[in-house]
Structure formats: structure tokens, C-alpha cells
Design an enzyme around this catalytic site. Structure first.
Site, PDB file in Angstrom:
ATOM      1  N   ASP A 193       0.860  -1.178   0.000  1.00 15.75           N
ATOM      2  CA  ASP A 193       0.000   0.000   0.000  1.00 15.75           C
ATOM      3  C   ASP A 193       0.907   1.242   0.000  1.00 15.75           C
ATOM      4  O   ASP A 193       1.547   1.551   1.006  1.00 15.75           O
ATOM      5  CB  ASP A 193      -0.879  -0.070   1.267  1.00 15.75           C
ATOM      6  CG  ASP A 193      -1.683   1.207   1.505  1.00 15.75           C
ATOM      7  OD1 ASP A 193      -1.466   2.199   0.780  1.00 15.75           O
ATOM      8  OD2 ASP A 193      -2.515   1.200   2.421  1.00 15.75           O
ATOM      9  N   CYS A 225      -8.476   5.874  10.671  1.00 13.65           N
ATOM     10  CA  CYS A 225      -8.764   4.584  10.015  1.00 13.65           C
ATOM     11  C   CYS A 225      -7.692   3.556  10.356  1.00 13.65           C
ATOM     12  O   CYS A 225      -7.260   2.775   9.495  1.00 13.65           O
ATOM     13  CB  CYS A 225      -8.878   4.742   8.500  1.00 13.65           C
ATOM     14  SG  CYS A 225     -10.213   5.804   8.002  1.00 13.65           S
TER      15      CYS A 225
HETATM   16  C1  LIG Z   1      -1.933   4.071   4.287  1.00 13.21           C
HETATM   17  C2  LIG Z   1      -3.254   4.307   3.612  1.00 13.21           C
HETATM   18  N1  LIG Z   1      -3.808   3.327   2.899  1.00 13.21           N
HETATM   19  C3  LIG Z   1      -4.980   3.477   2.270  1.00 13.21           C
HETATM   20  C4  LIG Z   1      -5.676   4.652   2.340  1.00 13.21           C
HETATM   21  C5  LIG Z   1      -6.974   4.794   1.621  1.00 13.21           C
HETATM   22  O1  LIG Z   1      -6.856   5.701   0.568  1.00 13.21           O
HETATM   23  P1  LIG Z   1      -8.138   6.140  -0.257  1.00 13.21           P
HETATM   24  O2  LIG Z   1      -9.153   6.592   0.754  1.00 13.21           O
HETATM   25  O3  LIG Z   1      -7.635   7.253  -1.119  1.00 13.21           O
HETATM   26  O4  LIG Z   1      -8.582   4.957  -1.033  1.00 13.21           O
HETATM   27  C6  LIG Z   1      -5.152   5.705   3.079  1.00 13.21           C
HETATM   28  C7  LIG Z   1      -5.890   6.976   3.230  1.00 13.21           C
HETATM   29  O5  LIG Z   1      -5.678   7.742   4.118  1.00 13.21           O
HETATM   30  C8  LIG Z   1      -3.912   5.526   3.732  1.00 13.21           C
HETATM   31  O6  LIG Z   1      -3.364   6.508   4.455  1.00 13.21           O
END
Ligand SMILES: Cc1ncc(COP(=O)(O)O)c(C=O)c1O
Length: 417
Positions: free
Chosen positions: A211, A375
Site C-alpha cells: 500500500d 482509520c
Molecule cells: C496508508 C493508507 N492506505 C490506504 C488509504 C486509503 O486511501 P483512499 O481513501 O484514497 O482509497 C489511506 C488513506 O488515508 C492511507 O493513508
């Protein structure tokens, strides 16, 4: 100790931040009667004029649907759209544009992969994630585990917010089939040693999913050097538009995965007897795509290519150094996430203060930060907090803004002391 002038001075950066700020019109405004200090870049970054102009020009001069080939506008739109895919390929150093799939963002990309890999999993298989993952890199795997009988196994973090490598070594086992790991933590700023971990995983035949949502705003990933099978990011964190992101996938694996959604564009031939799939990358791109947004992302990459990337990183590092120096000027302030290798993200708590109160009071002073669980509830549980306050810096932030943040935090702390 509250005097900021008592803090040591961080090294001066060479990067011309004033020039760069002029490229971001939103930064020049006032919020609540104060000049905006935008320190919520980890949630979403601001967009340079180059991106706004590219999207505007696209709609004014070339909009049509893509890949239809029937007329000039269609050709223009298609070449702008596919040109953007090539920019993303180069940005990630993927071998081919066949390996670059447009998605709505990181979240959709991980769901696509989880869905696509489900057929490989059986009861007892394990998906290794870390305790510092965003929910976007936990929940899709849990949903997939529910369908297949596989298990999501978290690798713990150390109190400093680094991945616990001894635990990683012992948890990476015969049952591990997938390693899904964040390159950079959105809460802690920690940069994980992805290349080394991927190498270990691959030696055991484990599929690796990285990610990159929080990595790409700070440095360019090289998917071939990392050796991972999948890597994804969202354009809106990379100074591009919302609603689009990119997924890199190793062609061999993408070939064998089933499509994610059905519809137009992703098929070769449809009949009621038998439908066959389009070639890569279109097999994973059902329906009319986010064309203007792809163009905007391409413009964001061009914009970043035009900056002094090394100077930019040095300037960002200097912001974090300065912020760390100033922590002692706010009584009761504690940083969460003190990894040696980190991007300029500062999560913190202040004794006796709720993170959301900190956020509200800073907003009254024109300073935008993020508060809450980010989150990343499992990580909050690990630290025993309901949430944190988080200042996340971008290359357009200044030393003065860092100092304003701390002056404001001192005020907030005094209010509650
Ligand atoms: C480490 C990480 N992964 C995934 C995401 C999800 O990204 P998105 O909401 O743009 O799909 C975020 C969003 O803050 C994030 O910080």
C-alpha cells in the site's frame, strides 16, 4: 520552555518553498480570519495550478469517451488518457503499461486484488498484515478471509512504531500466502523496510501487496527494485485529483486473476453462450473511466518531475526535525511514532486534552490538522488511545507554519492547564 526561540534551529533547506507555494492557489486563503496553515496533507494533499489547468483544458478541448476511435475528439481523449497511464508507469518504474490499472484509489485497488486472489486461498491459509495498517489494507482481507476460510494475521509494532521484525520472521510461515503491508504508516510516518521484507516473503512464494498511499507524496516508488507483486496509491494524496488511483500488478498475476467488475471495455467478446475478457490492463477497467482525473494525475506527476526532488525531501525532513525540536515547548505533549526512518507525519497527544478539542481549537487559529483514529483502530488499541492529533507536512509547508503550529499548541495547552 515555552519560548520557541529557545529551540535549536533546524538546518535550512535549499528548496524554494515560496516559489512552490505560488503554484497552489488554495494555500493563499484565510480561514477563520487567519492565514490557512494546511497540515492535513496525509488525508488529502492540495493541487497545483498545473493539475487544475490540465483538467480544465481537457474538458474545454478534448473531452469525449476513450477507446472508441470514431472521431478526432475521441482520439485526443484516448491519447491524453493513455499518455497519463504511461506517466504513472514511469513514476512507478513498472515494466509495461499493461501492468498499470486505473482504480478509484488505494481502497478500490486493494479490494480488486483481494477479490482477484481469493481463488488461490483455502481454509488455514494466512494473510500477513501489520498492526499499523489503514483499514483499507485490513478489511478487504478480512472479507476475503471470511469467504475462503483463510486468516488475517497481524504483525505487531514496537512502541516506537516500527514493525517488529522478530515477530515478522516468526509469523512468516508455511501457511502465509499473502503479505499485505503499508510502505508508510499514515499515523506514525514509519517507512517500512519493504524491499527486504518482500524479498523474504518471495523466497517463500508469498504474494506481496504494498500500500503506497502515504509513500508516494514523499518519494517515488520503484516497483521493480522493491520486487513486489502489487503496489497501489491514490492520486489525491499525490497532489492530483480525487476519484482516481493506480494499481501496479505483475502481468503474470494479473493475467490469471478474474476481472473485478463486469461491463463495457473489459470484454473481448460477449455472447449469451460465452463472454471473453479484454487484454491487460482493460480487463480490470469496466465502464467509462475517470478520464479527466487520469489527465490530472498525469499533470501532477509532470509537476513533481519538474521539482528538485532531493531538495524537496531535504526540506520536508527539516520540517520534521524542527517539529521534533519544538515538542518540548508544549507541556505534556508526546509524539506517537518515533521510528528512525519516517516521513514528515507527526501524531501526538497532549496530556489532559482530547484530540478533537486540539483539532477544533487549532482550526480557530487557521490551522488544519487531522484528529481521530485515522482509520487505524488496531493501532490506536495498541497505543491505548481513542485517537491522536496528526500534523502531516508536505513540501509546500514552511518552517514558519511549523512554528505557528507549536505557538498555537502552547495556547491550547495553556487553556486547559
Ligand atoms: C496508508 C493508507 N492506505 C490506504 C488509504 C486509503 O486511501 P483512499 O481513501 O484514497 O482509497 C489511506 C488513506 O488515508 C492511507 O493513508
Amino acid at each position: 520552555m515555552n519560548d520557541l526561540s529557545m529551540a535549536k534551529t533546524a538546518p535550512q533547506a535549499r528548496f524554494d518553498v515560496d516559489a512552490v507555494r505560488r503554484d497552489f492557489p488554495i494555500l493563499g486563503q484565510q480561514v477563520n480570519g487567519k492565514p490557512l496553515v494546511y497540515l492535513d496533507n496525509g488525508a488529502s494533499a492540495q493541487k497545483p495550478l498545473a493539475v487544475l489547468d490540465a483538467m480544465d483544458r481537457y474538458y474545454r478541448e478534448m473531452h469525449s469517451n476513450v477507446h472508441r476511435g470514431a472521431h478526432t475528439l475521441g482520439d485526443r481523449a484516448t491519447s491524453a488518457f493513455e499518455g497519463a497511464r504511461e506517466k504513472v508507469r514511469a513514476f512507478m518504474n513498472a515494466a509495461s503499461t499493461r501492468e498499470i490499472i486505473w482504480t478509484r484509489g488505494t481502497t478500490e485497488a486493494i479490494n480488486l486484488i483481494a477479490n482477484g486472489l481469493a481463488q488461490r486461498l483455502k481454509a488455514g491459509d494466512e494473510i500477513l498484515v501489520s498492526q499499523m495498517e489503514h483499514h483499507a489494507n485490513i478489511v478487504p482481507w478480512q472479507m476475503m478471509a471470511e469467504r475462503t476460510g483463510a486468516k488475517v494475521v497481524p504483525v505487531p509494532v514496537t512502541p516506537a512504531g516500527e514493525l517488529d521484525l522478530d515477530s515478522f520472521n516468526s509469523l512468516l510461515g508455511d501457511n502465509t500466502k499473502i503479505l499485505a503491508l503499508t510502505h508508510v504508516s499514515n499515523v506514525l510516518g514509519t517507512i517500512n523496510p519493504v524491499a527486504a521484507l518482500v524479498e523474504q516473503a518471495k523466497a517463500r512464494g508469498v504474494i506481496t501487496v504494498i500500500d503506497g498511499a502515504q509513500a508516494v507524496p514523499h518519494f517515488q516508488p520503484d516497483v521493480q527494485a522493491l520486487g513486489c507483486d502489487f503496489y497501489m496509491f491514490s492520486a489525491h494524496k499525490l497532489f492530483g485529483p480525487t476519484g482516481i488511483g493506480a494499481l501496479y500488478g505483475r502481468a503474470e498475476l494479473l493475467e490469471e486473476m478474474p476481472p473485478y467488475q463486469g461491463g463495457g471495455e473489459m470484454i473481448e467478446r460477449v455472447s449469451f453462450e460465452r463472454t471473453t475478457w479484454n487484454t491487460l490492463p482493460y480487463k480490470f477497467e469496466a465502464g467509462t473511466p475517470a478520464i479527466a482525473e487520469a489527465v490530472g494525475l498525469g499533470a501532477a506527476i509532470d509537476y513533481l518531475d519538474g521539482l528538485d526532488r532531493e531538495g524537496m525531501q531535504a526540506a520536508e525532513d527539516a520540517l520534521l526535525v524542527r517539529a521534533n525540536e519544538l515538542v518540548e515547548t508544549v507541556p505534556g505533549m508526546e509524539i506517537i511514532g518515533t521510528a528512525k526512518n519516517k516521513v514528515p507525519v507527526m501524531s501526538f497527544k497532549i496530556e489532559g486534552l482530547h484530540p478533537s478539542d486540539i483539532g477544533t481549537l487549532l482550526d480557530q487559529q487557521g490551522i488544519a490538522i487531522r484528529t481521530g483514529h485515522h482509520c487505524a483502530m488496531p493501532l490506536m488499541d495498541f497505543y491505548g488511545v481513542p485517537g491522536t492529533a496528526r500534523a502531516s507536512f508536505a513540501f509546500y509547508n514552511t518552517m514558519e507554519e511549523v512554528e505557528q503550529l507549536f505557538t498555537a499548541l502552547q495556547k491550547v495547552q495553556r487553556l486547559f492547564a
